[in-house]
Design a protein around this motif. Sequence first.
Motif, mmCIF file in Angstrom:
data_model
loop_
_atom_site.group_PDB
_atom_site.id
_atom_site.type_symbol
_atom_site.label_atom_id
_atom_site.label_comp_id
_atom_site.label_asym_id
_atom_site.label_seq_id
_atom_site.Cartn_x
_atom_site.Cartn_y
_atom_site.Cartn_z
ATOM 1 N N GLY A 174 0.767 -1.186 0.013
ATOM 2 C CA GLY A 174 -0.015 0.122 -0.036
ATOM 3 C C GLY A 174 0.877 1.288 0.095
ATOM 4 O O GLY A 174 0.184 2.268 0.212
ATOM 5 N N ALA A 175 2.250 1.226 -0.193
ATOM 6 C CA ALA A 175 2.894 2.320 -0.196
ATOM 7 C C ALA A 175 3.624 2.728 -1.462
ATOM 8 O O ALA A 175 4.184 1.976 -2.220
ATOM 9 N N ASP A 176 3.538 4.173 -1.549
ATOM 10 C CA ASP A 176 4.328 4.687 -2.621
ATOM 11 C C ASP A 176 5.660 4.941 -2.518
ATOM 12 O O ASP A 176 6.550 4.784 -3.288
ATOM 13 N N ILE A 177 5.914 5.200 -1.251
ATOM 14 C CA ILE A 177 7.300 5.469 -0.805
ATOM 15 C C ILE A 177 7.666 4.661 0.646
ATOM 16 O O ILE A 177 6.485 4.830 1.369
ATOM 17 N N ILE A 178 8.618 3.728 0.596
ATOM 18 C CA ILE A 178 8.909 3.127 2.021
ATOM 19 C C ILE A 178 10.315 3.889 2.497
ATOM 20 O O ILE A 178 11.401 3.988 1.817
ATOM 21 N N ILE A 179 10.337 4.184 3.703
ATOM 22 C CA ILE A 179 11.507 4.665 4.336
ATOM 23 C C ILE A 179 12.094 3.912 5.536
ATOM 24 O O ILE A 179 11.175 3.826 6.648
ATOM 25 N N MET A 180 13.032 3.209 5.572
ATOM 26 C CA MET A 180 13.379 2.438 6.651
ATOM 27 C C MET A 180 14.494 2.979 7.711
ATOM 28 O O MET A 180 15.547 2.950 7.571
ATOM 29 N N ALA A 181 13.878 3.768 8.199
ATOM 30 C CA ALA A 181 14.769 4.671 9.441
ATOM 31 C C ALA A 181 15.001 3.962 10.613
ATOM 32 O O ALA A 181 15.714 4.469 11.486
ATOM 33 N N ALA A 182 14.263 2.862 10.963
ATOM 34 C CA ALA A 182 14.459 2.053 12.062
ATOM 35 C C ALA A 182 15.865 1.432 12.047
ATOM 36 O O ALA A 182 16.381 0.996 11.147
ATOM 37 N N ALA A 183 16.514 1.524 13.407
ATOM 38 C CA ALA A 183 17.438 0.850 13.699
ATOM 39 C C ALA A 183 17.382 -0.702 14.001
ATOM 40 O O ALA A 183 16.752 -0.982 15.137
ATOM 41 N N VAL A 184 17.597 -1.722 12.819
ATOM 42 C CA VAL A 184 17.075 -2.856 13.202
ATOM 43 C C VAL A 184 18.361 -3.661 13.747
ATOM 44 O O VAL A 184 19.345 -3.585 13.481
ATOM 45 N N ALA A 185 17.957 -4.552 14.729
ATOM 46 C CA ALA A 185 19.145 -5.489 15.443
ATOM 47 C C ALA A 185 19.514 -6.269 14.310
ATOM 48 O O ALA A 185 18.851 -6.962 13.715
ATOM 49 N N ASP A 186 20.858 -6.198 14.224
ATOM 50 C CA ASP A 186 21.507 -7.309 12.996
ATOM 51 C C ASP A 186 21.440 -8.731 13.586
ATOM 52 O O ASP A 186 21.601 -9.671 12.988
#
Length: 232
Positions: free
Chosen positions: A91-103
């Motif tokens: 459902g997204a036109d733009i996705i922004i992954m600003a989260a700091a994801v645990a590696d």
Amino acid sequence: SGVAAAGSSLAGLRILISAGGTREPLDPVRFIGNRSSGKQGVALADAAIAEGARVTFVGAHLEVPPPRGAELHSVETAEELRVEMLALQGGADIIIMAAAVADYRPSEVAEGKIKKDVAGDVLTLELVKNADILAELSSQRADDQVIVGFAAETAATRDELLELGQAKIARKGCDYLVLNRVGWSEGFTTDHNTVVLLDRTGHIVIEAAGSKLSVAHSILSALAVPSRTHAH
Ligand code: CTP
Ligand code: CA
């Protein structure tokens, strides 16, 4: 088109933003986390809403209030974030992954509290790698979906920072990478930020410095979004 008022350059666009830092449980009362506050991600959501976008916001342990006017989702772990982002991607036109994801996450989560008298003087944790959400979203996106990643690096010099960013965007397969330098004191909890926006070829699109809200507006204005000029 032509109906968007000034300051509403994202009118009608649907933007999916992840922010904050995931937490990976060790036992019922402990976790492995990171120092992300979620401020830049919240600022991006605030800026996008102010520009007329419809924002879906997936927060992982925010240290600031969530954005007002967004559809809110809340997750704890990297895997929960992955499931949520994949479910919302369409459902997204733009996705922004600003989260700091645990590696990495602990390979086992203890059912009860880990006890000192059982663990002894040295406790060794085994961690296993988490899936790369940004790479997965990028590999399966629709042609006109724009995907933006973030990278906070502890580079010694500007050249080293750019090299790390160029290698990272190539590896991830996203359209843009917001790159910034972090250290023990800069980047995470402050209200200002200094970023370089790279495109998928590794070239600098813009550089921005200032409040996290003004940096957010600069980033959003710099994205080439196919449908920006059309009315939805
Ligand atoms: N990211 C992700 N899934 C992961 C790790 C990171 O989606 N498992 C995303 C982040 O949200 C960010 C981008 O990838 O948008 C870059 O994260 P970063 O930690 O800088 O990159 P890594 O690939 O994890 O590399 P490293 O930490 O080793 O530098
Ligand atoms: Ca990482």
